[in-house]
Design a protein around this motif. Sequence first.
Motif, PDB file in Angstrom:
ATOM      1  N   VAL A   6     -19.469   0.216 -16.580  1.00  0.00           N
ATOM      2  CA  VAL A   6     -19.873  -0.445 -17.815  1.00  0.00           C
ATOM      3  C   VAL A   6     -19.174  -1.804 -17.908  1.00  0.00           C
ATOM      4  O   VAL A   6     -17.957  -1.888 -17.812  1.00  0.00           O
ATOM      5  CB  VAL A   6     -19.513   0.395 -19.066  1.00  0.00           C
TER       6      VAL A   6
ATOM      7  N   ALA B 115     -15.305  -1.688 -16.780  1.00  0.00           N
ATOM      8  CA  ALA B 115     -14.797  -0.330 -16.594  1.00  0.00           C
ATOM      9  C   ALA B 115     -15.374   0.230 -15.311  1.00  0.00           C
ATOM     10  O   ALA B 115     -16.587   0.170 -15.082  1.00  0.00           O
ATOM     11  CB  ALA B 115     -15.188   0.557 -17.771  1.00  0.00           C
TER      12      ALA B 115
ATOM     13  N   ILE C 294     -20.808   7.305 -13.879  1.00  0.00           N
ATOM     14  CA  ILE C 294     -19.937   6.752 -12.833  1.00  0.00           C
ATOM     15  C   ILE C 294     -18.472   7.015 -13.186  1.00  0.00           C
ATOM     16  O   ILE C 294     -17.666   7.378 -12.337  1.00  0.00           O
ATOM     17  CB  ILE C 294     -20.223   5.235 -12.669  1.00  0.00           C
ATOM     18  N   LEU C 295     -18.129   6.824 -14.472  1.00  0.00           N
ATOM     19  CA  LEU C 295     -16.762   7.093 -14.930  1.00  0.00           C
ATOM     20  C   LEU C 295     -16.547   8.609 -14.995  1.00  0.00           C
ATOM     21  O   LEU C 295     -17.471   9.344 -15.357  1.00  0.00           O
ATOM     22  CB  LEU C 295     -16.558   6.503 -16.326  1.00  0.00           C
TER      23      LEU C 295
ATOM     24  N   GLY D  65     -20.929   6.995 -19.510  1.00  0.00           N
ATOM     25  CA  GLY D  65     -21.029   5.615 -19.993  1.00  0.00           C
ATOM     26  C   GLY D  65     -22.297   5.485 -20.802  1.00  0.00           C
ATOM     27  O   GLY D  65     -23.316   6.089 -20.448  1.00  0.00           O
TER      28      GLY D  65
ATOM     29  N   SER E  81     -14.774   4.912 -21.386  1.00  0.00           N
ATOM     30  CA  SER E  81     -14.388   3.871 -20.424  1.00  0.00           C
ATOM     31  C   SER E  81     -12.902   3.559 -20.452  1.00  0.00           C
ATOM     32  O   SER E  81     -12.466   2.609 -19.817  1.00  0.00           O
ATOM     33  CB  SER E  81     -15.213   2.610 -20.667  1.00  0.00           C
TER      34      SER E  81
END
Lengths: 332, 337
Positions: A141, A240, B205-206, B217, B237
């Motif tokens: 992000v 991020a 992804i996180l 996200g 995030s």
Amino acid sequence: MRIGIVGTGFMGRTHAAAWKNTPATLVGVHTLDPVGKEAFIGDFGSQAFDSLDELIDQVDVVDICTPTYLHMGHVITAARAGKHIICEKPIARTLEQGREMIRICREAGVRLLIAHVVRFFPEYARAKEIVENGDIGQVAVIRLSRCGFKPAANVPDSWFHDPEKSGGMMLDLMIHDFDYARWVSGEVDSVFARSAAGINADAPLDHGFAILRHRNGAITHIEGSWAYPPPLFRTALEIAGSKGLIEHPAGSSNAVEMHLSVKDGVVPSTGLPRSPLILDPYTLEMQHFYRVLTEGVTPRVTAEDGLAALAIALAASESARTGSVIQLGGSH
Amino acid sequence: MSAKLRVGILSFAHLHADGYINNLRMNPLVEFIGFSDDDSARGVEVAHKYGARYFSSHEALIEDRPDAVVVCSENSRHLPLVVMAAHAGIHILCEKPLATTVEDARTMVDICQRAGVVLMTAFPMRFNAPAIEVKRALTDGRVGQIIACTATNQGECPYYHRSWFVDPLLAGGGAMADHIVHAADLLRWYLGSEVTRVYAQSNHILYAREAPEVETGGLVSLDFANGVFATIDCSWSKPPYYPTWGGLMMDVIGGAGVVNLNAFKQMLTVYTASTGRPRWDFWGSDADQWMINEFIAAIIEQRNPTVTGIDGLKAVEIVAAAYRSVASGQPEYVAAG
């Protein structure tokens, strides 16, 4: 290397100051603005040319700092004269113009470099480097924000205020971050945007945002504003990733803040908080372009990058106007 | 002064329950009677830690005839506990999000209405002092007519506190289910208007390892009926080694100026060898305390609390529209009624 600048507005003057910090020689300037011309010559020396062709004749590189809608004409004139070109962002007002400029420069065998200066702001360049190093893993992000006031607010007929000429806030301001997001996280598949001007073309203040989906799965939030009260201008950056986070909140780089006492009843003008650099981003940009043109260094930003950023900005404007999600094709 | 209100906590699944014990005990009008929990090991541990009575079943706590309960179960398990309490004539403060589906949320609102009990949604941001300061500035017109708002409610993935937060069935989703509602409710409160249309993008992804099944996200766009548009970044995030859990920020852009809210900026930066990295230690007013106080005051004064079950329902509707938008790739209308 001899430089000629076209246009004596804020960017023309900023580039002139930057060229002074390079080995290049600022030969002259062409403008239709008599007041701007006088001030420019007074501040930066060099020679004023009443004819664009005469200026082009005297230089190796033409640096185009004119309003967006005039870029194509000036670029084509310089290209046909066989001169390398540096052109302010956005590359052009429309994709057709941008493509035509790239085609003609390629045919003429001249470089076309687009001055996306944010790539030369040390904090932005460093953040990109950290991402490239893999320090924060896969980007997930991104948040980019660029909030200020309407340019030339007190100039009644300024080209900035005419969307036909400038493309409005998304093309003029947010394009910086459209380019940066693409630089950091690659091609963009879809764009959704809202803006005050998109909802009502006569809105007195414009503020907007865009949500981008990148081909690699990352998502980006970009905020732009011409609605902040002057003299406020703030940018913010956040990336991020799967293994870390880069934060650069608005106002966090104000290395110098001045608070002056009132003297004789006069409140001193506060001036913007500053983040002083020995070499400012515009100087870094022109030093880089100098090396691109004299040593063959690979340019940090190409005409194709400028065109891709324009494509995102135009898609965002369209989305803000129509309320629809805009899909971007692979090639521009 | 009449007898104190007898209040219990149903389930300790949500980590906010820890704080609520203290908040309830701090309110002079409350007698905290204890808590129930499905997890008996956790129940015994919490009972010992806080010197609180542990009810081995929710039914047992209800049978003790409390006047009010705070529901802190997993998101999808709010409904049965709220229904049980409402049928027993017990007033309810329910953790956010009120439910994982619009249907569940509406059922809770209807049943509590019919039972004549208070249903309050735990939206503590309405009691956050900086957020209240912004509400005042917007109400008195200093900022002019509002054009747009940009909000973030980012945080670390709550997996390390309670693993059910990343279970799609229990939590109703990931970062979007967890973090849209606080900012959405604050926006509704500030704007006095309802959301008509939602667009959302999310990814995974996180915290991909910790949260394998849910989005981590998310970026959400909201159109309000009054013409204001807003975004919420609900992403998990903040990494687990961030100086604090996360935060809530909002920029309000008005015709006469801009307000930047950082609701949790009242932090000390603490450098300690024990963590080996800086830690932000919050010293601002405890919003949860004022939220609990309002819940108790509404019951005693026999009125609606300032934040109701309807507010919880409206927020759930926005989350549902965001999930629909992610699925369709298009903006989605928040279904009417």
